[in-house]
Scaffold this motif. Structure first.
Motif, PDB file in Angstrom:
ATOM      1  N   UNK A  38       8.722  27.913 -82.062  1.00 48.92           N
ATOM      2  CA  UNK A  38       8.131  26.473 -81.628  1.00 48.92           C
ATOM      3  C   UNK A  38       8.309  26.186 -80.139  1.00 48.92           C
ATOM      4  N   UNK A  39       9.355  26.691 -79.774  1.00 52.69           N
ATOM      5  CA  UNK A  39       9.663  26.266 -78.219  1.00 52.69           C
ATOM      6  C   UNK A  39       8.476  27.047 -77.445  1.00 52.69           C
ATOM      7  N   UNK A  40       8.347  28.095 -77.872  1.00 53.15           N
ATOM      8  CA  UNK A  40       7.210  29.076 -77.025  1.00 53.15           C
ATOM      9  C   UNK A  40       5.884  28.551 -77.334  1.00 53.15           C
ATOM     10  N   UNK A  41       5.210  28.034 -78.419  1.00 53.83           N
ATOM     11  CA  UNK A  41       4.049  27.331 -78.770  1.00 53.83           C
ATOM     12  C   UNK A  41       3.998  26.078 -77.697  1.00 53.83           C
ATOM     13  N   UNK A  42       5.340  25.420 -77.743  1.00 58.55           N
ATOM     14  CA  UNK A  42       5.133  24.107 -76.573  1.00 58.55           C
ATOM     15  C   UNK A  42       4.805  24.769 -75.205  1.00 58.55           C
ATOM     16  N   UNK A  43       5.860  25.632 -74.985  1.00 58.82           N
ATOM     17  CA  UNK A  43       5.703  26.088 -73.605  1.00 58.82           C
ATOM     18  C   UNK A  43       4.120  26.703 -73.090  1.00 58.82           C
ATOM     19  N   UNK A  44       3.756  27.566 -74.107  1.00 62.08           N
ATOM     20  CA  UNK A  44       2.597  28.248 -73.946  1.00 62.08           C
ATOM     21  C   UNK A  44       1.115  27.234 -74.015  1.00 62.08           C
ATOM     22  N   UNK A  45       1.453  26.382 -75.040  1.00 68.35           N
ATOM     23  CA  UNK A  45       0.231  25.329 -75.202  1.00 68.35           C
ATOM     24  C   UNK A  45      -0.450  26.108 -76.391  1.00 68.35           C
ATOM     25  N   UNK A  46      -0.060  26.957 -77.150  1.00 67.79           N
ATOM     26  CA  UNK A  46      -0.514  27.880 -78.162  1.00 67.79           C
ATOM     27  C   UNK A  46       0.099  28.756 -78.657  1.00 67.79           C
ATOM     28  N   UNK A  47      -0.249  29.501 -79.673  1.00 66.30           N
ATOM     29  CA  UNK A  47       0.325  30.593 -80.112  1.00 66.30           C
ATOM     30  C   UNK A  47       0.743  31.387 -79.148  1.00 66.30           C
ATOM     31  N   UNK A  48       2.144  31.991 -79.001  1.00 66.23           N
ATOM     32  CA  UNK A  48       2.440  32.564 -77.898  1.00 66.23           C
ATOM     33  C   UNK A  48       2.272  34.276 -77.637  1.00 66.23           C
ATOM     34  N   UNK A  49       0.873  34.616 -78.510  1.00 68.04           N
ATOM     35  CA  UNK A  49       0.602  35.888 -78.945  1.00 68.04           C
ATOM     36  C   UNK A  49      -0.698  35.993 -79.285  1.00 68.04           C
ATOM     37  N   UNK A  50      -1.635  37.016 -78.852  1.00 69.93           N
ATOM     38  CA  UNK A  50      -2.829  37.238 -79.438  1.00 69.93           C
ATOM     39  C   UNK A  50      -3.285  37.048 -80.848  1.00 69.93           C
ATOM     40  N   UNK A  51      -3.811  36.577 -81.464  1.00 73.23           N
ATOM     41  CA  UNK A  51      -3.953  36.387 -82.952  1.00 73.23           C
ATOM     42  C   UNK A  51      -5.442  36.871 -83.110  1.00 73.23           C
ATOM     43  N   UNK A  52      -5.498  38.265 -83.427  1.00 74.39           N
ATOM     44  CA  UNK A  52      -6.938  38.905 -83.293  1.00 74.39           C
ATOM     45  C   UNK A  52      -6.899  39.986 -84.771  1.00 74.39           C
ATOM     46  N   UNK A  53      -7.879  40.416 -85.161  1.00 71.39           N
ATOM     47  CA  UNK A  53      -8.001  41.267 -86.264  1.00 71.39           C
ATOM     48  C   UNK A  53      -7.672  42.558 -85.823  1.00 71.39           C
ATOM     49  N   UNK A  54      -7.058  43.475 -86.743  1.00 75.51           N
ATOM     50  CA  UNK A  54      -6.564  44.870 -86.163  1.00 75.51           C
ATOM     51  C   UNK A  54      -7.967  45.635 -85.938  1.00 75.51           C
ATOM     52  N   UNK A  55      -7.874  46.335 -84.738  1.00 78.47           N
ATOM     53  CA  UNK A  55      -9.164  47.169 -84.508  1.00 78.47           C
ATOM     54  C   UNK A  55      -8.942  48.551 -85.564  1.00 78.47           C
ATOM     55  N   UNK A  56     -10.006  48.788 -86.291  1.00 78.44           N
ATOM     56  CA  UNK A  56      -9.956  49.670 -87.342  1.00 78.44           C
ATOM     57  C   UNK A  56     -11.289  50.285 -87.003  1.00 78.44           C
ATOM     58  N   UNK A  57     -11.106  51.826 -86.840  1.00 74.57           N
ATOM     59  CA  UNK A  57     -12.338  52.487 -86.724  1.00 74.57           C
ATOM     60  C   UNK A  57     -13.290  52.529 -88.133  1.00 74.57           C
ATOM     61  N   UNK A  58     -14.611  52.006 -87.722  1.00 74.49           N
ATOM     62  CA  UNK A  58     -15.607  51.793 -88.521  1.00 74.49           C
ATOM     63  C   UNK A  58     -15.403  52.771 -89.831  1.00 74.49           C
ATOM     64  N   UNK A  59     -15.256  54.066 -89.567  1.00 74.02           N
ATOM     65  CA  UNK A  59     -15.198  55.194 -90.668  1.00 74.02           C
ATOM     66  C   UNK A  59     -13.705  55.019 -91.566  1.00 74.02           C
ATOM     67  N   UNK A  60     -12.995  53.865 -91.435  1.00 76.02           N
ATOM     68  CA  UNK A  60     -12.049  53.770 -92.186  1.00 76.02           C
ATOM     69  C   UNK A  60     -11.656  52.562 -92.730  1.00 76.02           C
ATOM     70  N   UNK A  61     -12.658  51.581 -92.292  1.00 69.00           N
ATOM     71  CA  UNK A  61     -12.781  50.144 -92.670  1.00 69.00           C
ATOM     72  C   UNK A  61     -13.483  49.965 -93.950  1.00 69.00           C
ATOM     73  N   UNK A  62     -12.909  49.690 -94.989  1.00 71.54           N
ATOM     74  CA  UNK A  62     -13.677  49.713 -96.358  1.00 71.54           C
ATOM     75  C   UNK A  62     -14.622  48.613 -96.138  1.00 71.54           C
ATOM     76  N   UNK A  63     -14.272  47.344 -95.522  1.00 78.22           N
ATOM     77  CA  UNK A  63     -14.988  46.251 -95.520  1.00 78.22           C
ATOM     78  C   UNK A  63     -16.597  46.755 -95.171  1.00 78.22           C
ATOM     79  N   UNK A  64     -16.521  47.735 -94.157  1.00 79.67           N
ATOM     80  CA  UNK A  64     -17.881  47.911 -93.485  1.00 79.67           C
ATOM     81  C   UNK A  64     -18.414  49.326 -94.393  1.00 79.67           C
TER      82      UNK A  64
END
Length: 100
Positions: A38-64
């Motif tokens: 919570x202190x890091x959120x306050x200091x950073x002004x947001x989530x203190x790390x990147x919130x992203x989807x994992x980078x999965x090769x298309x040939x391994x991504x069942x969603x695709x």
């Protein structure tokens, strides 16, 4: 600074257990870890790390994949098992971690 506010959180029990195991090894109580976060959120002004989807090769991504592509991948796996082309999962993950 005095701690006087209580948080009630609902979290996945497995995630909590795994986090507690790590925090115990670090010697950090869960409440202190949450306070740090919570202190890091306050200091950073947001989530203190990147919130992203994992980078999965298309040939391994069942969603695709189409249903046929998924069935083909599954059949390849079954064929490998029948042919004896497999390894112990614990050893495979240990080897993978060494390469990271």
């Amino acid at each position: 600074m005095e701690k006087s506010t209580t948080l009630n959180l609902r979290v996945n029990p497995d995630v909590k257990t795994r986090a507690e195991e790590v925090l115990t090894k670090l010697g950090i109580p869960m409440s202190t870890a949450i306070d740090i976060y919570l202190r890091q959120i306050a200091l950073a002004g947001g989530i203190p790390f990147a919130v992203t989807l994992p980078k999965v090769p298309a040939d391994l991504n069942a969603d695709l994949m189409t249903t046929q592509e998924i069935h083909t991948k599954l059949q390849e796996g079954f064929d490998d098992i029948k042919a004896g082309n497999m390894q112990n999962a614990a050893k495979a993950f240990a080897n993978f971690r060494k390469t990271r």
